[in-house]
Design an enzyme around this catalytic site. Structure first.
Site, mmCIF file in Angstrom:
data_model
loop_
_atom_site.group_PDB
_atom_site.id
_atom_site.type_symbol
_atom_site.label_atom_id
_atom_site.label_comp_id
_atom_site.label_asym_id
_atom_site.label_seq_id
_atom_site.Cartn_x
_atom_site.Cartn_y
_atom_site.Cartn_z
ATOM 1 N N HIS A 199 0.854 -1.197 0.000
ATOM 2 C CA HIS A 199 0.000 0.000 0.000
ATOM 3 C C HIS A 199 0.888 1.245 0.000
ATOM 4 O O HIS A 199 1.931 1.267 0.653
ATOM 5 C CB HIS A 199 -0.922 -0.004 1.226
ATOM 6 C CG HIS A 199 -2.010 1.016 1.130
ATOM 7 N ND1 HIS A 199 -1.782 2.351 1.378
ATOM 8 C CD2 HIS A 199 -3.312 0.916 0.778
ATOM 9 C CE1 HIS A 199 -2.919 3.019 1.180
ATOM 10 N NE2 HIS A 199 -3.859 2.172 0.824
ATOM 11 N N GLU A 214 -3.574 1.351 -7.722
ATOM 12 C CA GLU A 214 -3.900 2.571 -6.973
ATOM 13 C C GLU A 214 -2.884 3.654 -7.319
ATOM 14 O O GLU A 214 -1.793 3.689 -6.722
ATOM 15 C CB GLU A 214 -3.804 2.313 -5.468
ATOM 16 C CG GLU A 214 -4.755 1.296 -4.940
ATOM 17 C CD GLU A 214 -5.088 1.592 -3.481
ATOM 18 O OE1 GLU A 214 -6.270 1.781 -3.186
ATOM 19 O OE2 GLU A 214 -4.162 1.660 -2.649
HETATM 20 P P1 PGA Z 1 -8.959 6.434 -0.364
HETATM 21 O O1 PGA Z 1 -7.871 5.331 0.007
HETATM 22 O O2 PGA Z 1 -10.189 5.705 -0.862
HETATM 23 O O3 PGA Z 1 -9.203 7.169 0.893
HETATM 24 O O4 PGA Z 1 -8.352 7.308 -1.442
HETATM 25 C C1 PGA Z 1 -7.640 4.233 -0.821
HETATM 26 C C2 PGA Z 1 -6.779 3.201 -0.130
HETATM 27 O O5 PGA Z 1 -6.533 3.245 1.058
HETATM 28 O O6 PGA Z 1 -6.304 2.293 -0.763
#
Ligand code: PGA
Length: 263
Positions: A97, A167
């Site tokens: 992450h 992401e």
């Molecule tokens: P968020 O976080 O939806 O607050 O942008 C995404 C994540 O923690 O992967």
């Protein structure tokens, strides 16, 4: 069509155990009624045992947010192993992450944690994503390098227990510039499948779930699942708002994937 995988990452929230129990109960009630969604709750590790249930559901499960690199028990003060989180009910773990990478998890650490998770029998949600996007596509080289590095120690069979969460770092968290577009996600997910195909073969590349994460909420979730054809979503902030959780889960259960037909 496969079930959509909706992953709620609570990060370092909520403040107290009783709130975690309350939020967990809400998520369980909603998710248990769904037909086409698998829900994963990712609370802080200390709350995992509070959320297990004597009536396990096929519809929801638990994940750890992080695990130690260390596989065996030992003198590692403050660390929590993959085996330990599995023993209190986690079926998944998130590795790589951006908020962990930002706190010092290097590519080597991510690879070690990924292998530790697999060895303990967990499904591993591997996060990848660029810090900035450039018009020339150099960010794709960065994504490829992240994927190759994290899976370098995997055998082909290990990929069956991997889930990729794309992401883009600039879209994650409080400081985010906003979500990516479903169309960009669609193309980046294709690119990820191409890289996985080179590493583990075409069959695996086609079947590996690829999630979108970064500023997902009830207003944009459907588009990522429908137009973006995401296999699921990794959700941070909206995980803590019960109305958002409910709306996202109900929408995901109804979603119809739009197949692009070239004229
Ligand atoms: P968020 O976080 O939806 O607050 O942008 C995404 C994540 O923690 O992967």
């Amino acid at each position: 069509m496969k079930d959509k995988l909706i992953v709620f990452n609570w990060k370092m929230n909520p403040a107290e155990a009783k709130e975690a129990r309350w939020l967990g109960a809400k998520v369980k009630t909603i998710s248990s009624r769904l037909k086409k969604v698998q829900t994963v709750m990712v609370p802080p590790a200390v709350f995992l045992p509070l959320l297990t249930s004597t009536k396990p559901s096929r519809r929801w499960s638990l994940s750890a947010q992080d695990i130690s690199l260390e596989k065996e028990t030992g003198a590692f003060t403050g660390e929590i192993s993959a085996t330990q989180v599995a023993s209190v009910g986690a079926k998944y773990v998130i590795v790589g992450h951006s908020e962990r990478r930002g706190r010092g998890d290097t590519d080597d650490v991510v690879r070690g944690k990924l292998m530790a998770g697999l060895m303990a029998g967990l499904s591993v949600i591997l996060c990848v994503g660029e810090k900035a996007r450039d018009a020339h596509g150099a960010y794709l080289d960065f994504l490829r390098a992240q994927l190759i590095s994290a899976t370098k120690a995997c055998r082909r069979a290990d990929f069956k227990n991997l889930i990729i969460a794309y992401e883009p770092v600039w879209a994650v968290g409080d400081q985010a510039a906003g979500a990516d577009t479903p169309d960009n996600f669609f193309h980046n997910a294709l690119f990820i499948r191409k890289v996985i195909s080179g590493l583990a073969g075409q069959e695996t590349a086609l079947s590996i779930p690829i999630l979108y994460g970064g500023s997902v909420n009830s207003a944009n979730a459907v588009e990522f699942l429908a137009a973006g054809r995401a296999d699921g979503l990794l959700i941070g902030r909206a995980s803590l708002v019960p109305e958002e959780v409910k709306a996202i889960l109900l929408l995901a259960d109804q979603v119809k994937v739009k197949v692009k037909v070239k004229k």
